[in-house]
Design an enzyme around this catalytic site. Structure first.
Site, PDB file in Angstrom:
ATOM      1  N   SER A  88       0.842  -1.204   0.000  1.00  0.00           N
ATOM      2  CA  SER A  88       0.000   0.000   0.000  1.00  0.00           C
ATOM      3  C   SER A  88       0.872   1.247   0.000  1.00  0.00           C
ATOM      4  O   SER A  88       1.981   1.248   0.559  1.00  0.00           O
ATOM      5  CB  SER A  88      -0.858  -0.035   1.278  1.00  0.00           C
ATOM      6  OG  SER A  88      -1.379   1.229   1.551  1.00  0.00           O
ATOM      7  N   TYR A 137      -2.068  -0.866  10.855  1.00  0.00           N
ATOM      8  CA  TYR A 137      -2.287  -1.536   9.567  1.00  0.00           C
ATOM      9  C   TYR A 137      -1.164  -1.166   8.598  1.00  0.00           C
ATOM     10  O   TYR A 137      -0.526  -2.025   7.977  1.00  0.00           O
ATOM     11  CB  TYR A 137      -3.659  -1.127   8.990  1.00  0.00           C
ATOM     12  CG  TYR A 137      -3.735  -1.278   7.499  1.00  0.00           C
ATOM     13  CD1 TYR A 137      -3.894  -2.533   6.935  1.00  0.00           C
ATOM     14  CD2 TYR A 137      -3.614  -0.176   6.653  1.00  0.00           C
ATOM     15  CE1 TYR A 137      -3.935  -2.677   5.550  1.00  0.00           C
ATOM     16  CE2 TYR A 137      -3.647  -0.309   5.285  1.00  0.00           C
ATOM     17  CZ  TYR A 137      -3.808  -1.557   4.736  1.00  0.00           C
ATOM     18  OH  TYR A 137      -3.828  -1.706   3.377  1.00  0.00           O
ATOM     19  N   LYS A 149       2.099  -3.429   6.705  1.00  0.00           N
ATOM     20  CA  LYS A 149       2.478  -3.478   5.278  1.00  0.00           C
ATOM     21  C   LYS A 149       3.965  -3.174   5.140  1.00  0.00           C
ATOM     22  O   LYS A 149       4.678  -3.823   4.368  1.00  0.00           O
ATOM     23  CB  LYS A 149       1.661  -2.461   4.466  1.00  0.00           C
ATOM     24  CG  LYS A 149       0.193  -2.808   4.339  1.00  0.00           C
ATOM     25  CD  LYS A 149      -0.016  -4.001   3.434  1.00  0.00           C
ATOM     26  CE  LYS A 149      -1.445  -4.455   3.394  1.00  0.00           C
ATOM     27  NZ  LYS A 149      -1.637  -5.786   2.821  1.00  0.00           N
TER      28      LYS A 149
HETATM   29  N1  UFG Z   1     -12.768  11.420   3.697  1.00  0.00           N
HETATM   30  C1  UFG Z   1     -13.736  12.363   4.012  1.00  0.00           C
HETATM   31  N2  UFG Z   1     -14.884  11.918   4.576  1.00  0.00           N
HETATM   32  C2  UFG Z   1     -15.133  10.617   4.864  1.00  0.00           C
HETATM   33  C3  UFG Z   1     -14.127   9.664   4.550  1.00  0.00           C
HETATM   34  C4  UFG Z   1     -12.946  10.110   3.975  1.00  0.00           C
HETATM   35  O1  UFG Z   1     -13.548  13.554   3.782  1.00  0.00           O
HETATM   36  O2  UFG Z   1     -16.209  10.297   5.387  1.00  0.00           O
HETATM   37  C5  UFG Z   1     -11.542  11.880   3.038  1.00  0.00           C
HETATM   38  C6  UFG Z   1     -10.274  11.597   3.818  1.00  0.00           C
HETATM   39  O3  UFG Z   1     -10.033  12.617   4.745  1.00  0.00           O
HETATM   40  C7  UFG Z   1      -9.238  11.511   2.688  1.00  0.00           C
HETATM   41  C8  UFG Z   1     -10.025  10.913   1.514  1.00  0.00           C
HETATM   42  O4  UFG Z   1     -11.398  11.161   1.824  1.00  0.00           O
HETATM   43  O5  UFG Z   1      -8.822  12.806   2.318  1.00  0.00           O
HETATM   44  C9  UFG Z   1      -9.822   9.422   1.339  1.00  0.00           C
HETATM   45  O6  UFG Z   1     -10.101   8.764   2.567  1.00  0.00           O
HETATM   46  P1  UFG Z   1     -10.293   7.183   2.647  1.00  0.00           P
HETATM   47  O7  UFG Z   1     -10.641   6.867   4.077  1.00  0.00           O
HETATM   48  O8  UFG Z   1     -11.215   6.697   1.587  1.00  0.00           O
HETATM   49  O9  UFG Z   1      -8.852   6.619   2.281  1.00  0.00           O
HETATM   50  P2  UFG Z   1      -7.433   6.897   2.962  1.00  0.00           P
HETATM   51  O10 UFG Z   1      -6.593   7.551   1.931  1.00  0.00           O
HETATM   52  O11 UFG Z   1      -7.536   7.557   4.267  1.00  0.00           O
HETATM   53  O12 UFG Z   1      -6.961   5.397   3.277  1.00  0.00           O
HETATM   54  C10 UFG Z   1      -6.867   4.472   2.251  1.00  0.00           C
HETATM   55  C11 UFG Z   1      -7.198   3.077   2.772  1.00  0.00           C
HETATM   56  C12 UFG Z   1      -6.181   2.624   3.759  1.00  0.00           C
HETATM   57  C13 UFG Z   1      -4.809   2.782   3.193  1.00  0.00           C
HETATM   58  C14 UFG Z   1      -4.588   4.176   2.703  1.00  0.00           C
HETATM   59  C15 UFG Z   1      -3.279   4.326   2.004  1.00  0.00           C
HETATM   60  O13 UFG Z   1      -8.447   3.094   3.400  1.00  0.00           O
HETATM   61  O14 UFG Z   1      -6.408   1.265   3.992  1.00  0.00           O
HETATM   62  O15 UFG Z   1      -5.597   4.500   1.748  1.00  0.00           O
HETATM   63  O16 UFG Z   1      -3.121   3.287   1.147  1.00  0.00           O
HETATM   64  F1  UFG Z   1      -3.887   2.543   4.158  1.00  0.00           F
END
Ligand code: UFG
Length: 359
Positions: free
Chosen positions: A134, A160, A164
């Site tokens: 990841s 998590y 990785k």
């Molecule tokens: N976000 C919101 N509102 C929400 C959920 C997310 O604004 O309700 C925003 C977050 O702040 C971020 C973006 O949307 O800016 C993406 O968030 P995600 O939770 O969809 O994904 P992340 O990038 O935080 O995390 C993902 C995976 C993890 C992994 C990470 C890096 O969920 O498992 O990418 O690979 F570790």
């Protein structure tokens, strides 16, 4: 001599695994799958609904075993039964919040599971492995687009992500110690979307925190408003930027990695699988609204703890060496995700889905 190569897929009933198996079967690999169903719902009589649908989509059979990687004897048994040429290792626990709350559970599953797999592979002289890593291993990147040479292991904000990183380190060490190993670690950016048939998609077992499922829950009225975490990042519109990648592009990336493994011995190589495009949360919301003709009310709130501001890939190495690039647009990701949601309001528990082999 057998003509068809056999790929052993751990965690094949999960979101990325199931999409990948569609592409593996299309590429004429024989596929042996294990899963313990931690991340997959829709299990009936020990069978996986996702894998049944994969068989419907492809018209091909999968060898499936309900096996946990922590049960080394059972794992060994499957390797005894099949002549395995290569392993794709997806199986892992993956909920970021949960990993912070239960670190030992995550270290046990993700690290001991990997150790067991590597030992059983060694016992069977199987040294070809594709590992599901990841972009989280980069922590908060110093610059974007991020290349594979960027430092890893710094500022990883959750357990998590650390698992990785630790597995990648383990793989570097074994490839150094024994040059028979031929390993590719694929660093995924943010996988979204679903198979275009709408028959398989993401069906989380845990309360989700990822953006795409949230957007669609708001669009269909199950949740009143989308909370956008942070409106003051140094980005195009103040919201967080990610590299969203269609899960089918990701799936093709694994087939490309396998082809390279069978062609060339490189000990260990790491590739980013992303589109190379940074997309803000607001841009994603707008794309979703445009494609679905739905409105997604949102409010901007505080930043989410542990979030990074900007992460997107430089995916040139994968293009050069794997001959792979992401081809699906942001609109495709939204449209395919939405189709899966509409066709399966209860995920894999949805009955009366019409299955056929025309996909
Ligand atoms: N976000 C919101 N509102 C929400 C959920 C997310 O604004 O309700 C925003 C977050 O702040 C971020 C973006 O949307 O800016 C993406 O968030 P995600 O939770 O969809 O994904 P992340 O990038 O935080 O995390 C993902 C995976 C993890 C992994 C990470 C890096 O969920 O498992 O990418 O690979 F570790």
């Amino acid at each position: 001599m057998k003509m068809t190569r056999t790929v052993f897929v751990t965690g094949g009933a999960g979101y990325i695994g199931s999409h990948c198996i569609v592409e593996l079967l299309k590429a004429d690999y024989d596929v042996v799958v294990i899963d313990n169903f931690t991340n997959s719902v829709g299990v009936c009589d020990g069978e996986s609904a996702a894998l049944k649908r994969v068989e419907e989509i492809t018209g091909k059979k999968i060898h499936f075993y309900k096996v946990d990687l922590l049960d080394k004897d059972a794992l060994y048994g499957v390797f005894q039964k099949h002549q395995i040429d290569c392993v794709i290792h997806f199986a892992a626990m993956k909920a970021v919040d949960e990993s912070i709350e239960y670190p030992l559970l995550y270290y046990k599953n993700n690290l001991i599971g990997m150790l067991n797999l590597l030992e059983v592979m060694t016992d069977h002289k199987c040294y070809q492995l594709v590992f599901s890593s990841s972009c989280t291993v980069y922590g908060e990147p110093e610059e974007c687009p991020v290349t594979e040479n960027h430092a890893t292991g710094r500022n990883i904000t959750n357990v998590y992500g650390k698992t990785k990183y630790f597995v990648e380190e383990m793989l570097q060490d074994i490839s150094y110690s024994d040059e028979k190993w031929n390993i590719i670690a694929l660093r995924y950016f943010n996988p979204v979307g679903a198979h275009p048939s709408g028959l398989i998609g993401e069906d989380p077992t845990k309360p989700f925190s990822n953006i795409m499922p949230f957007i669609s829950q708001v669009a269909i009225g199950n949740k009143p408003v989308l909370t956008i975490f942070g409106g003051d990042y140094d980005t195009v519109d103040g919201t967080g930027v990610r590299d969203y990648i269609h899960v089918m592009d990701l799936a093709r990336g694994h087939v490309a990695a396998l082809s390279l493994l069978f062609k060339k011995h490189q000990k260990i190589k790491v590739y980013n699988l992303g589109t190379g495009r940074g997309v803000s949360v607001l841009q994603l919301v707008k794309a979703f609204e445009k494609v679905t003709n739905m409105t997604v009310p949102y409010q901007i709130a505080e930043r989410r703890e542990g979030d990074i501001s900007i992460m997107y890939a430089n995916a040139e190495l994968a293009e050069k060496e794997l001959g792979w690039t992401a081809v699906h647009s942001l609109e495709d990701m939204c449209a395919d995700f939405w189709r899966w949601q509409k066709m399966n309001p209860q995920g894999y528990r949805t009955k009366d889905i019409k299955l056929n082999n025309s996909h």
